[in-house]
Design a protein around this motif. Structure first.
Motif, PDB file in Angstrom:
ATOM      1  N   ALA A 167       0.838  -1.202   0.000  1.00  0.00           N
ATOM      2  CA  ALA A 167       0.000   0.000   0.000  1.00  0.00           C
ATOM      3  C   ALA A 167       0.870   1.248   0.000  1.00  0.00           C
ATOM      4  CB  ALA A 167      -0.924   0.019   1.216  1.00  0.00           C
ATOM      5  N   ILE A 168       0.494   2.226  -0.810  1.00  0.00           N
ATOM      6  CA  ILE A 168       1.149   3.527  -0.786  1.00  0.00           C
ATOM      7  C   ILE A 168       0.107   4.606  -0.512  1.00  0.00           C
ATOM      8  CG2 ILE A 168       3.020   2.801  -2.312  1.00  0.00           C
ATOM      9  CD1 ILE A 168       1.710   4.378  -4.556  1.00  0.00           C
ATOM     10  N   ASN A 169       0.526   5.598   0.222  1.00  0.00           N
ATOM     11  CA  ASN A 169      -0.306   6.751   0.562  1.00  0.00           C
ATOM     12  C   ASN A 169       0.134   7.896  -0.342  1.00  0.00           C
ATOM     13  OD1 ASN A 169      -1.738   8.824   1.753  1.00  0.00           O
ATOM     14  ND2 ASN A 169      -0.872   8.565   3.796  1.00  0.00           N
ATOM     15  N   LEU A 170      -0.713   8.255  -1.312  1.00  0.00           N
ATOM     16  CA  LEU A 170      -0.393   9.262  -2.319  1.00  0.00           C
ATOM     17  C   LEU A 170      -0.978  10.598  -1.874  1.00  0.00           C
ATOM     18  CD1 LEU A 170       1.051   9.097  -5.102  1.00  0.00           C
ATOM     19  CD2 LEU A 170      -1.210   8.862  -6.140  1.00  0.00           C
TER      20      LEU A 170
ATOM     21  N   VAL B 225      -8.163   3.464  -3.153  1.00  0.00           N
ATOM     22  CA  VAL B 225      -9.028   4.167  -2.208  1.00  0.00           C
ATOM     23  C   VAL B 225      -8.930   5.643  -2.552  1.00  0.00           C
ATOM     24  CG1 VAL B 225      -9.495   4.731   0.203  1.00  0.00           C
ATOM     25  CG2 VAL B 225      -8.629   2.445  -0.407  1.00  0.00           C
ATOM     26  N   GLU B 226     -10.039   6.240  -2.950  1.00  0.00           N
ATOM     27  CA  GLU B 226     -10.063   7.641  -3.371  1.00  0.00           C
ATOM     28  C   GLU B 226     -10.610   8.520  -2.261  1.00  0.00           C
ATOM     29  OE1 GLU B 226      -9.225   9.702  -5.617  1.00  0.00           O
ATOM     30  OE2 GLU B 226      -8.326   8.325  -7.051  1.00  0.00           O
TER      31      GLU B 226
ATOM     32  N   ALA C 245     -16.305  17.682   5.820  1.00  0.00           N
ATOM     33  CA  ALA C 245     -15.464  18.782   6.293  1.00  0.00           C
ATOM     34  C   ALA C 245     -14.047  18.348   6.620  1.00  0.00           C
ATOM     35  CB  ALA C 245     -16.100  19.424   7.531  1.00  0.00           C
ATOM     36  N   GLY C 246     -13.792  17.046   6.672  1.00  0.00           N
ATOM     37  CA  GLY C 246     -12.472  16.547   7.030  1.00  0.00           C
ATOM     38  C   GLY C 246     -11.452  16.812   5.943  1.00  0.00           C
ATOM     39  N   CYS C 247     -10.197  17.094   6.356  1.00  0.00           N
ATOM     40  CA  CYS C 247      -9.157  17.494   5.409  1.00  0.00           C
ATOM     41  C   CYS C 247      -8.179  16.381   5.097  1.00  0.00           C
ATOM     42  CB  CYS C 247      -8.403  18.711   5.946  1.00  0.00           C
ATOM     43  SG  CYS C 247      -7.651  18.448   7.575  1.00  0.00           S
TER      44      CYS C 247
ATOM     45  N   GLU D  25      -5.310   7.386  -2.487  1.00  0.00           N
ATOM     46  CA  GLU D  25      -5.175   8.765  -2.951  1.00  0.00           C
ATOM     47  C   GLU D  25      -5.835   9.679  -1.924  1.00  0.00           C
ATOM     48  OE1 GLU D  25      -5.873  11.753  -6.755  1.00  0.00           O
ATOM     49  OE2 GLU D  25      -6.422   9.636  -6.948  1.00  0.00           O
ATOM     50  N   ASN D  26      -5.006  10.341  -1.137  1.00  0.00           N
ATOM     51  CA  ASN D  26      -5.497  11.128  -0.008  1.00  0.00           C
ATOM     52  C   ASN D  26      -6.156  12.414  -0.479  1.00  0.00           C
ATOM     53  OD1 ASN D  26      -5.733  11.875   2.813  1.00  0.00           O
ATOM     54  ND2 ASN D  26      -3.885  10.677   3.179  1.00  0.00           N
TER      55      ASN D  26
END
Length: 251
Positions: free
Chosen positions: A58-61, A87-88, A114-116, A141-142
């Motif tokens: 897994a990578i956090n983009l 995961v978008e 509302a979360g960033c 994809e954060n």
């Protein structure tokens, strides 16, 4: 997925100093932040163990809005012979998930309201729905933001920051936590470099003052230039991919 539970709760629980909080309130806020982060880290460890048991990488983009990370992901899906599940994360809309599905990958959209940023609980629920195959690559994809996502472990194996040359070469100095946390920095929109004021050498020097071991590559997701470096980096994580030349670095 609907707006994530808890997004409203920690919308401002990232250590922001508003400059007008009484000492008691500030202490309470810090204690609450520590509890939120501790819970997040516990769930992130569960996500990591769960994926490791199935040989899933897994990578956090992460990036600011408009860096081109979704375009980079589309090119990766269409050109790399690796099963990719996505995961978008966005505050609203299904636009990016629709683009990813059109490129040929299974995707789950998480709208944070509302979360960033995404957190490990949101990612865990997304993995339930996504059900990635054993041995696959999961790309998270954060939400587009260079501040909050840096603080939250999601259970990923690597953190990747994407920045475009149009954003300026001062971003490591402005957002040090994000660049200090990165395993890889992808500088995108190389095709626009002749038209903007972006000094790759200065950018690399500032980033490596924060993070001496970080790898940096400069690419164009639109034209495909230097994407071989990105594919090779992914290959180091997930196993053999189509033959590519050695990594192209910014030194």
């Amino acid at each position: 997925m609907t707006p994530a539970h808890g997004a409203e709760q920690h919308r401002h629980e990232h250590g922001h100093d508003h400059g007008h909080e009484p000492d008691g309130l500030r202490t309470h806020t810090l204690e609450l932040e520590q509890k939120v982060l501790a819970k997040n880290d516990r769930l992130a460890a569960e996500n990591r163990a769960r994926m490791a048991a199935r040989s899933i990488t897994a990578i956090n983009l992460m990036s600011s809005p408009g860096s081109g990370k979704t375009t980079l992901l589309e090119r990766t899906i269409t050109e790399l012979s690796v099963p990719i599940f996505v995961v978008e994360g966005d505050q609203e809309t299904l636009f990016d998930a629709e683009r990813i599905r059109a490129a040929g990958a299974r995707a789950v959209q998480v709208n944070t309201g509302a979360g960033c940023h995404l957190d490990s609980s949101m990612v865990g629920r997304a993995l339930d729905e996504l059900d990635p195959a054993d041995g696959s690559l999961v790309v998270i994809e954060n939400v587009g933001n260079l501040v909050c996502p840096a603080m939250f472990d999601l259970g990923e194996d690597r953190k990747v920051v994407v920045i475009s040359v149009t954003e300026g070469d001062d971003k490591p100095l402005k957002y040090p936590h994000m660049f200090a946390a990165a395993n890889l920095i992808v500088v995108n929109k190389l095709d626009l470099l002749p038209h903007v004021d972006f000094d790759p050498g200065r950018f690399a020097a500032d980033a490596r003052r924060l993070n001496p071991d970080v790898e940096i590559m400069i690419v164009s997701a639109r034209t495909g230039e230097n994407l071989a470096a990105w594919f090779a980096w992914l290959g180091d994580l997930v196993g053999p991919v189509p033959a590519t030349p050695p990594h192209l670095r910014v030194d």
